[in-house]
Design a protein around this motif. Structure first.
Motif, PDB file in Angstrom:
ATOM      1  N   THR A 168      42.544  23.686  40.429  1.00 18.52           N
ATOM      2  CA  THR A 168      41.528  23.991  39.422  1.00 18.52           C
ATOM      3  C   THR A 168      41.552  22.964  38.298  1.00 18.52           C
ATOM      4  N   ALA A 169      42.754  22.611  37.836  1.00 20.35           N
ATOM      5  CA  ALA A 169      42.856  21.636  36.745  1.00 20.35           C
ATOM      6  C   ALA A 169      42.239  20.293  37.137  1.00 20.35           C
ATOM      7  N   TRP A 170      42.484  19.849  38.368  1.00 19.83           N
ATOM      8  CA  TRP A 170      41.909  18.576  38.822  1.00 19.83           C
ATOM      9  C   TRP A 170      40.390  18.615  38.750  1.00 19.83           C
ATOM     10  N   ASN A 171      39.785  19.673  39.243  1.00 17.18           N
ATOM     11  CA  ASN A 171      38.324  19.771  39.219  1.00 17.18           C
ATOM     12  C   ASN A 171      37.792  19.950  37.805  1.00 17.18           C
ATOM     13  N   MET A 172      38.532  20.663  36.956  1.00 21.39           N
ATOM     14  CA  MET A 172      38.112  20.769  35.558  1.00 21.39           C
ATOM     15  C   MET A 172      38.084  19.399  34.892  1.00 21.39           C
ATOM     16  N   SER A 184      45.945  28.622  36.655  1.00 18.90           N
ATOM     17  CA  SER A 184      46.324  29.577  37.692  1.00 18.90           C
ATOM     18  C   SER A 184      45.726  30.949  37.432  1.00 18.90           C
ATOM     19  N   GLU A 185      45.402  31.193  36.151  1.00 23.73           N
ATOM     20  CA  GLU A 185      44.765  32.464  35.794  1.00 23.73           C
ATOM     21  C   GLU A 185      43.279  32.428  36.136  1.00 23.73           C
ATOM     22  N   ARG A 186      42.720  33.593  36.321  1.00 24.03           N
ATOM     23  CA  ARG A 186      41.287  33.703  36.552  1.00 24.03           C
ATOM     24  C   ARG A 186      40.532  33.133  35.359  1.00 24.03           C
ATOM     25  N   GLY A 187      39.426  32.448  35.625  1.00 25.60           N
ATOM     26  CA  GLY A 187      38.637  31.854  34.562  1.00 25.60           C
ATOM     27  C   GLY A 187      37.757  32.863  33.850  1.00 25.60           C
ATOM     28  N   LEU A 194      38.146  30.148  46.580  1.00 24.00           N
ATOM     29  CA  LEU A 194      36.796  29.735  46.221  1.00 24.00           C
ATOM     30  C   LEU A 194      36.239  30.599  45.092  1.00 24.00           C
ATOM     31  N   SER A 195      36.594  31.879  45.084  1.00 23.74           N
ATOM     32  CA  SER A 195      36.200  32.746  43.977  1.00 23.74           C
ATOM     33  C   SER A 195      36.903  32.333  42.685  1.00 23.74           C
ATOM     34  N   HIS A 196      38.156  31.925  42.801  1.00 22.87           N
ATOM     35  CA  HIS A 196      38.902  31.457  41.632  1.00 22.87           C
ATOM     36  C   HIS A 196      38.211  30.245  41.014  1.00 22.87           C
ATOM     37  N   LEU A 197      37.800  29.302  41.832  1.00 27.99           N
ATOM     38  CA  LEU A 197      37.101  28.119  41.321  1.00 27.99           C
ATOM     39  C   LEU A 197      35.791  28.503  40.641  1.00 27.99           C
ATOM     40  N   ALA A 198      35.054  29.426  41.236  1.00 29.74           N
ATOM     41  CA  ALA A 198      33.797  29.859  40.632  1.00 29.74           C
ATOM     42  C   ALA A 198      34.029  30.523  39.279  1.00 29.74           C
ATOM     43  N   SER A 199      35.178  31.184  39.113  1.00 25.45           N
ATOM     44  CA  SER A 199      35.465  31.838  37.831  1.00 25.45           C
ATOM     45  C   SER A 199      35.677  30.835  36.707  1.00 25.45           C
ATOM     46  N   TRP A 200      35.878  29.570  37.058  1.00 23.51           N
ATOM     47  CA  TRP A 200      35.995  28.507  36.062  1.00 23.51           C
ATOM     48  C   TRP A 200      34.690  27.732  35.895  1.00 23.51           C
ATOM     49  N   GLY A 201      33.584  28.280  36.398  1.00 20.89           N
ATOM     50  CA  GLY A 201      32.277  27.722  36.109  1.00 20.89           C
ATOM     51  C   GLY A 201      31.669  26.854  37.181  1.00 20.89           C
ATOM     52  N   PHE A 202      32.336  26.744  38.334  1.00 19.64           N
ATOM     53  CA  PHE A 202      31.799  25.945  39.429  1.00 19.64           C
ATOM     54  C   PHE A 202      30.922  26.793  40.341  1.00 19.64           C
ATOM     55  N   VAL A 203      29.924  26.162  40.940  1.00 16.48           N
ATOM     56  CA  VAL A 203      29.194  26.775  42.055  1.00 16.48           C
ATOM     57  C   VAL A 203      29.764  26.181  43.331  1.00 16.48           C
ATOM     58  N   VAL A 204      30.293  27.045  44.180  1.00 18.16           N
ATOM     59  CA  VAL A 204      30.959  26.618  45.408  1.00 18.16           C
ATOM     60  C   VAL A 204      30.079  26.996  46.592  1.00 18.16           C
ATOM     61  N   VAL A 219      48.439  31.618  48.445  1.00 19.46           N
ATOM     62  CA  VAL A 219      47.649  30.580  47.797  1.00 19.46           C
ATOM     63  C   VAL A 219      48.031  30.350  46.335  1.00 19.46           C
ATOM     64  N   GLN A 220      48.768  31.273  45.724  1.00 21.03           N
ATOM     65  CA  GLN A 220      48.954  31.250  44.280  1.00 21.03           C
ATOM     66  C   GLN A 220      49.458  29.914  43.743  1.00 21.03           C
TER      67      GLN A 220
END
Length: 330
Positions: free
Chosen positions: A291-295, A42-45, A100-110, A283-284
């Motif tokens: 994010t965990a699922w995609n990780m 849930s935290e920013r990556g 979408l920015s949150h997902l990118a902060s965990w290393g994904f290109v969205v 969205v929180q």
């Protein structure tokens, strides 16, 4: 179909990705993560994020692609998995910027086509094709930085329909699909093209034969209900429960309902601003699980994986979530 169902559908069509975007505000009571995996994601990556609207052109309808990506692409030899995003009807990628920015902060290109008509899933696959071309282009910022073997699809409402359809037709290229607020199939049989042109396209979960899928919805959405009102053989999938049951057991699958949010809470910021009737909690509450699922599925994160193991995973002990199910055993 009863007159009452038709009336409900006609009224709620206006909610389908309508653009009622939540802004920053005080988090809803109880929205903070209570378990370790969800709290972590849930935290920013760790990655700083760059966003570019209209980065490239175009899908088959002439819509440009927006992208969110780690600013320091490819640092230390990292190859970044791809997530292609599908908008809800009448919605645009910028309305999902926080997620979408949150997902990118965990290393994904969205990547997201700026298209309000994504039910076929083809625009989402065209976005993937575009990025794969960028990965091979020495003049591109994405040159040789993408993990093209690990591609996921996510989408909201009509984009959730597109997410399943993209996974079904990708020939295995889409490794995981996350449909969010997937409408019941009654929405694609109402024959109201002026209101919902692409919802004449259904998604058939029985045709999903590879990869994995996570069905997620909020309990406050009448368009995307949690539980199946009648057996599948009578009315088809009309709920998260129905889609989950219809998905072949050969596919890794899970589902969960976040208690409280309505159809459009996935848009916007954590918390709700005053006087926004379209927002319940923002969205929180979705961030950690998505994010965990995609990780797990795209980055091989074993810590994240454990949350989804049937019965014993963290997701199953969460009071913020209900309607949990999974066929993942270890």
């Amino acid at each position: 179909m009863s007159r009452g169902v038709v009336l409900l559908a006609a009224v709620t069509l206006a909610l389908l990705g309508s653009g009622a975007t939540a802004q920053a505000g005080a988090p809803a009571p109880g929205a903070a993560p209570t378990k370790s995996v969800e709290a972590t994601y849930s935290e920013r990556g760790p990655w700083e994020v760059t966003k570019q609207q209209g980065f490239g052109c175009c899908d088959s309808s002439g819509h440009k692609f927006d992208v969110w990506y780690p600013t320091d692409l490819g640092a230390d030899g990292t190859e970044h998995p791809i997530i292609t995003w599908g908008d809800g009807t009448w919605a645009h990628p910028f309305q999902y910027d926080y997620l979408l920015s949150h997902l990118a902060s965990w290393g994904f290109v969205v990547i997201a086509p700026d298209n309000t008509n994504t039910g076929s899933g083809q625009e989402m696959l065209q976005a993937v094709d575009f990025l794969e071309g960028q990965n091979d282009d020495p003049s591109s910022v994405f040159y040789q930085t993408l993990d093209t073997d690990n591609i996921g699809a996510m989408g909201h409402s009509q984009g959730a329909v597109g997410t399943l359809n993209a996974a079904i037709t990708s020939g295995g290229a889409i490794k995981t699909a996350v449909p969010i607020e997937l409408p019941g199939q009654f929405m694609c049989t109402l024959n109201m093209p002026k209101l919902e042109p692409a919802m004449t396209v259904c998604a058939d979960p029985t045709k999903l034969t590879t990869g994995s899928v996570l069905y997620v919805n909020g309990s406050g959405s009448p368009i995307s209900p949690s539980t199946q009102p009648l057996p599948l053989e009578q009315i088809g999938p009309q709920s998260a429960q129905g889609y989950f049951a219809a998905t072949p057991d050969s596919v890794q699958k899970a589902m969960a309902t976040l208690n409280g949010p309505n159809h459009n809470d996935i848009q916007g910021q954590p918390g709700c601003p005053p006087n926004d009737p379209g927002c319940v909690s923002g969205v929180q509450g979705f961030l950690g699980v998505l994010t965990a699922w995609n990780m797990d599925k795209l980055q091989g994160d074993e810590y994240a994986h454990g949350a989804f193991v049937s019965g014993t995973g963290e997701l199953f002990s969460q009071t913020a979530w209900s309607n949990q199910a999974s066929n993942i055993t270890g």
